[in-house]
Scaffold this active site. Structure first.
Site, PDB file in Angstrom:
ATOM      1  N   MET A   1       0.816  -1.119   0.063  1.00  0.00           N
ATOM      2  CA  MET A   1      -0.144  -0.082  -0.001  1.00  0.00           C
ATOM      3  C   MET A   1       0.844   1.148   0.112  1.00  0.00           C
ATOM      4  O   MET A   1       1.936   1.119  -0.007  1.00  0.00           O
ATOM      5  CB  MET A   1      -0.920   0.043   1.280  1.00  0.00           C
ATOM      6  N   CYS A   2       0.240   2.435   0.257  1.00  0.00           N
ATOM      7  CA  CYS A   2       0.965   3.583  -0.018  1.00  0.00           C
ATOM      8  C   CYS A   2       0.523   4.546   1.023  1.00  0.00           C
ATOM      9  O   CYS A   2      -0.025   4.362   1.798  1.00  0.00           O
ATOM     10  CB  CYS A   2       0.684   4.232  -1.389  1.00  0.00           C
TER      11      CYS A   2
END
Lengths: 255, 255
Positions: A1-2
């Site tokens: 994820m970011c």
């Protein structure tokens, strides 16, 4: 994820303090080192910086920390690749034009089995689920409202429906701005804070740096900061509800 | 009017030498100080830098000179405002997406009574005749070829007709790239040079700097540089014919 970082203000403000802490998550205090990007609106224009180097080693990130750029709408992103290889074309934020405005978009999450029909003018250049979702969003807005920007309430309602639909395919935390409002949707993790008079001091959680905002602001300034994880240790951040879309204008929640 | 600089190569090459001379025209050796910009393709992605400060005082221009970015397709522009105020939204090059590719465009000239009907998805964000012409070009390409990139010969033929039409409204020196070819149209002033083995030394006309390209290249490298006024004093630049459109791929003229 970011990781996502957004800022929306009633007066052009630099994002150096928040970006300094945020950029450390690009390889130093966190492992999001598959590229990063940031976009600043200045009037209707956009400065757009992307890099597939990690944010802590990128010379462009260093420039942004050393040369404050003042803006009312900023969207930044640090990438941990889930879909799409590490390349410039896959770095967020993405920029497209609709209704004679630039739209800037960044996403945290991972969409599964998301294969919308793209029959409008927007096509992904890279291979991320995120850019695909952005193209779909703009296509649907254009289909729904035709050739002109609708009133904010109508736009917000449509975006609530569209983000709800997309989030049915997986986490869809996202920031979107057209340079007049900043739209924020939370699937799993999103927090915000509104800083306004009387301003106080804040201390970063990712680096031992404090700033006394009362020294760098006027009593009329109002700044909203939106982020996937709180950036400071001594302020109270408000967590979004899951499935919530909030709209920020002039540093305040308006929808 | 403005100044244009383009580079097209068969291997990713940095543009530091040419940009150093070119940037001096943004306020030092010439009076084009109403902003500047540069875009680099890296694969299908684009790094896009614009600034309304002059190129000789801009910290972003300094970064580009000190941190070589290697690219096969570069378009740069220094602005002397004729239509549209000095603002970020009016800085070239402009970037839009068509057929899942980014298209980058910059223009030197001044179009009069150019009011094409824009009924497609592309609308100018700023107020220049240049961005209007770019939106019109993309609209007409999309109208002509539908949803897919056509063969290069067909695309070139259509661009010859479109640029000829636009140039009927005034000077239309322009550079356009989709990251696979670089299209260059000359109304009044455009020159190019192709550097290839055996490489020699070159000396800038705008600053007392020389480079021996044989020291920084391999025998297989080929680099085309296109510019509104020759950048070096000791090389032979070829002037475009008026009304000519040339297409560069891998550092060579192909159409």
């Amino acid at each position: 994820m970011c990781q996502l970082l957004g800022m929306n203000c009633n007066t052009p403000t630099d994002i150096v303090f928040s970006f300094t802490g945020f950029a450390n998550r690009g390889g130093l205090t966190d492992h999001h080192s598959d590229g990063w990007g940031i976009a600043f609106f200045e009037g209707s224009g956009v400065r757009h910086f992307v890099d597939y180097q990690s944010a802590i080693t990128s010379p462009v990130a260093e420039l942004i920390k050393s040369c404050p750029i003042k803006s009312q709408h900023v969207i930044a992103h640090i990438r941990k690749a889930t879909q799409g290889r590490v390349s410039l074309a896959n770095c967020h934020p993405f920029v497209r034009e609709l209704w004679g405005r630039y739209w800037v978009f960044a996403h945290n999450g991972d969409l599964k089995n998301f294969t919308p029909t793209l029959n409008g003018p927007y096509r992904p250049v890279g291979t991320t689920d995120s850019e695909l979702a952005f193209c779909y969003l703009l296509q649907q807005l254009r289909n729904r409202f035709g050739e002109n920007l609708p009133p904010l309430a109508d736009l917000t309602q449509e975006l609530r429906e569209l983000t709800h639909y997309i989030a049915g395919h997986g986490p869809f935390n996202m920031l979107l701005s057209d340079g007049s409002a900043l739209f924020s949707h939370c699937s799993t993790n999103l927090y915000y804070i509104i800083r306004q008079h009387p301003f106080a001091s804040a201390h970063l959680s990712d680096q031992d740096i404090s700033v006394d905002f009362s020294e760098v602001t006027t009593s009329k300034d109002r700044v909203a900061v939106i982020v996937t994880q709180p950036l400071t240790t001594n302020e109270t951040w408000t967590q979004f509800q899951q499935g919530e879309l909030k709209v920020f204008v002039d540093g305040a929640v308006v929808e």
